[in-house]
Design a protein around this motif. Sequence first.
Motif, PDB file in Angstrom:
ATOM      1  N   ARG A  11       0.848  -1.186   0.000  1.00 46.80           N
ATOM      2  CA  ARG A  11       0.000   0.000   0.000  1.00 46.80           C
ATOM      3  C   ARG A  11       0.889   1.244   0.000  1.00 46.80           C
ATOM      4  N   VAL A  12       0.622   2.158  -0.913  1.00 45.78           N
ATOM      5  CA  VAL A  12       1.330   3.441  -0.968  1.00 45.78           C
ATOM      6  C   VAL A  12       0.284   4.518  -0.732  1.00 45.78           C
ATOM      7  N   TYR A  13       0.484   5.342   0.297  1.00 44.38           N
ATOM      8  CA  TYR A  13      -0.527   6.317   0.705  1.00 44.38           C
ATOM      9  C   TYR A  13       0.149   7.458   1.475  1.00 44.38           C
ATOM     10  N   CYS A  14      -0.621   8.494   1.767  1.00 48.06           N
ATOM     11  CA  CYS A  14      -0.115   9.624   2.548  1.00 48.06           C
ATOM     12  C   CYS A  14      -0.866   9.665   3.874  1.00 48.06           C
ATOM     13  N   HIS A  15      -0.115   9.707   4.977  1.00 49.90           N
ATOM     14  CA  HIS A  15      -0.719   9.734   6.313  1.00 49.90           C
ATOM     15  C   HIS A  15       0.175  10.547   7.243  1.00 49.90           C
ATOM     16  N   ASP A  16      -0.411  11.448   8.000  1.00 49.22           N
ATOM     17  CA  ASP A  16       0.311  12.286   8.976  1.00 49.22           C
ATOM     18  C   ASP A  16       1.488  13.045   8.362  1.00 49.22           C
ATOM     19  N   GLY A  17       1.307  13.537   7.125  1.00 50.61           N
ATOM     20  CA  GLY A  17       2.336  14.372   6.510  1.00 50.61           C
ATOM     21  C   GLY A  17       3.460  13.619   5.828  1.00 50.61           C
ATOM     22  N   TYR A  18       3.277  12.322   5.606  1.00 45.77           N
ATOM     23  CA  TYR A  18       4.319  11.530   4.958  1.00 45.77           C
ATOM     24  C   TYR A  18       3.728  10.570   3.940  1.00 45.77           C
ATOM     25  N   ILE A  19       4.460  10.361   2.848  1.00 48.08           N
ATOM     26  CA  ILE A  19       4.139   9.262   1.950  1.00 48.08           C
ATOM     27  C   ILE A  19       4.686   8.019   2.633  1.00 48.08           C
ATOM     28  N   ARG A  20       3.835   7.007   2.733  1.00 45.11           N
ATOM     29  CA  ARG A  20       4.213   5.776   3.430  1.00 45.11           C
ATOM     30  C   ARG A  20       4.007   4.574   2.519  1.00 45.11           C
TER      31      ARG A  20
ATOM     32  N   LEU B 208       8.753   9.706   2.565  1.00 42.44           N
ATOM     33  CA  LEU B 208       9.038  11.101   2.240  1.00 42.44           C
ATOM     34  C   LEU B 208       7.981  12.016   2.851  1.00 42.44           C
ATOM     35  N   ALA B 209       8.366  13.237   3.144  1.00 47.02           N
ATOM     36  CA  ALA B 209       7.406  14.224   3.635  1.00 47.02           C
ATOM     37  C   ALA B 209       6.505  14.668   2.489  1.00 47.02           C
ATOM     38  N   ALA B 210       5.213  14.757   2.776  1.00 43.22           N
ATOM     39  CA  ALA B 210       4.245  15.223   1.770  1.00 43.22           C
ATOM     40  C   ALA B 210       2.998  15.699   2.498  1.00 43.22           C
ATOM     41  N   GLY B 211       2.354  16.709   1.940  1.00 40.44           N
ATOM     42  CA  GLY B 211       1.122  17.210   2.531  1.00 40.44           C
ATOM     43  C   GLY B 211      -0.066  16.330   2.196  1.00 40.44           C
ATOM     44  N   ASP B 212      -0.094  15.798   0.949  1.00 42.49           N
ATOM     45  CA  ASP B 212      -1.215  14.965   0.519  1.00 42.49           C
ATOM     46  C   ASP B 212      -0.802  14.192  -0.724  1.00 42.49           C
TER      47      ASP B 212
ATOM     48  N   ASP C  67     -11.049   7.729 -17.678  1.00 40.63           N
ATOM     49  CA  ASP C  67     -10.835   6.884 -18.858  1.00 40.63           C
ATOM     50  C   ASP C  67      -9.648   5.956 -18.571  1.00 40.63           C
ATOM     51  N   GLU C  68      -8.582   6.106 -19.309  1.00 42.66           N
ATOM     52  CA  GLU C  68      -7.422   5.246 -19.116  1.00 42.66           C
ATOM     53  C   GLU C  68      -6.215   6.034 -18.613  1.00 42.66           C
ATOM     54  N   ILE C  69      -6.471   7.118 -17.901  1.00 43.32           N
ATOM     55  CA  ILE C  69      -5.395   7.957 -17.383  1.00 43.32           C
ATOM     56  C   ILE C  69      -5.476   7.991 -15.852  1.00 43.32           C
ATOM     57  N   LEU C  70      -4.382   7.596 -15.209  1.00 41.54           N
ATOM     58  CA  LEU C  70      -4.257   7.723 -13.757  1.00 41.54           C
ATOM     59  C   LEU C  70      -3.541   9.037 -13.487  1.00 41.54           C
ATOM     60  N   THR C  71      -4.167   9.891 -12.687  1.00 39.07           N
ATOM     61  CA  THR C  71      -3.548  11.145 -12.286  1.00 39.07           C
ATOM     62  C   THR C  71      -3.163  11.039 -10.822  1.00 39.07           C
ATOM     63  N   VAL C  72      -1.912  11.329 -10.529  1.00 37.51           N
ATOM     64  CA  VAL C  72      -1.415  11.328  -9.159  1.00 37.51           C
ATOM     65  C   VAL C  72      -1.006  12.756  -8.834  1.00 37.51           C
ATOM     66  N   GLU C  73      -1.601  13.320  -7.788  1.00 36.59           N
ATOM     67  CA  GLU C  73      -1.244  14.669  -7.341  1.00 36.59           C
ATOM     68  C   GLU C  73      -0.498  14.559  -6.019  1.00 36.59           C
ATOM     69  N   ILE C  74       0.715  15.088  -6.013  1.00 36.79           N
ATOM     70  CA  ILE C  74       1.528  15.114  -4.803  1.00 36.79           C
ATOM     71  C   ILE C  74       1.544  16.547  -4.295  1.00 36.79           C
ATOM     72  N   THR C  75       1.072  16.750  -3.082  1.00 35.82           N
ATOM     73  CA  THR C  75       1.172  18.070  -2.450  1.00 35.82           C
ATOM     74  C   THR C  75       2.371  18.019  -1.509  1.00 35.82           C
ATOM     75  N   HIS C  76       3.373  18.808  -1.824  1.00 30.84           N
ATOM     76  CA  HIS C  76       4.603  18.822  -1.032  1.00 30.84           C
ATOM     77  C   HIS C  76       4.409  19.661   0.228  1.00 30.84           C
ATOM     78  N   PRO C  77       5.290  19.504   1.220  1.00 32.87           N
ATOM     79  CA  PRO C  77       5.141  20.258   2.470  1.00 32.87           C
ATOM     80  C   PRO C  77       5.101  21.773   2.285  1.00 32.87           C
ATOM     81  N   ASP C  78       5.738  22.293   1.221  1.00 36.75           N
ATOM     82  CA  ASP C  78       5.722  23.739   0.989  1.00 36.75           C
ATOM     83  C   ASP C  78       4.464  24.196   0.253  1.00 36.75           C
ATOM     84  N   GLY C  79       3.538  23.252  -0.039  1.00 36.19           N
ATOM     85  CA  GLY C  79       2.283  23.592  -0.692  1.00 36.19           C
ATOM     86  C   GLY C  79       2.288  23.424  -2.199  1.00 36.19           C
TER      87      GLY C  79
END
Length: 159
Positions: A91-100, A119-123, A130-142
């Motif tokens: 499982r790859v997810y974001c919890h408590d400010g970190y990608i885990r 790694l540190a991450a906000g979200d 359709d057939e496109i996976l979009t991954v949005e990484i919100t970094h600690p600086d926003g």
Amino acid sequence: MRKNDHKNLTDLLTLLVFGVFALCVAAVLLTGAGAYKKLTDRGTDSYDKRVAVRYLTTRFHQAADMQIEDFSGLQAMMVREKIGGRVYVTRVYCHDGYIRELFAAESTQVHPDDGEILLAAGDLDFSVDDEILTVEITHPDGEVQQLFFWLPKWKEAAP
């Protein structure tokens, strides 16, 4: 008496020149230290962002069976693989400010706090259109980075 006054004045002038030189050296060192700290902070921040993107890209490309599912109220990239007749899930997810990342047998009861901090991450947000996976990484600086993956055979798991 004049020779003694002249010697004192020369000594005082020498000491004054040395003091000005020492102050200039200290000012240059302090300015350089501040600039060095800013450069290293910026370099570390940039490195962390590149590593997050590279990690998620690599994890996606290595996955043979992957789905986006709910994991204790969080969106998670679930990668399933069969090892020795048992099914394991990464499982790859974001919890408590970190990608885990959390690797366990599919039948094992796990909690988001159990995951290894990567790694540190906000979200971290996943969406499929359709057939496109979009991954949005919100970094600690926003700052928000988007990754797009083409999924010709991939299907999102039903909630």
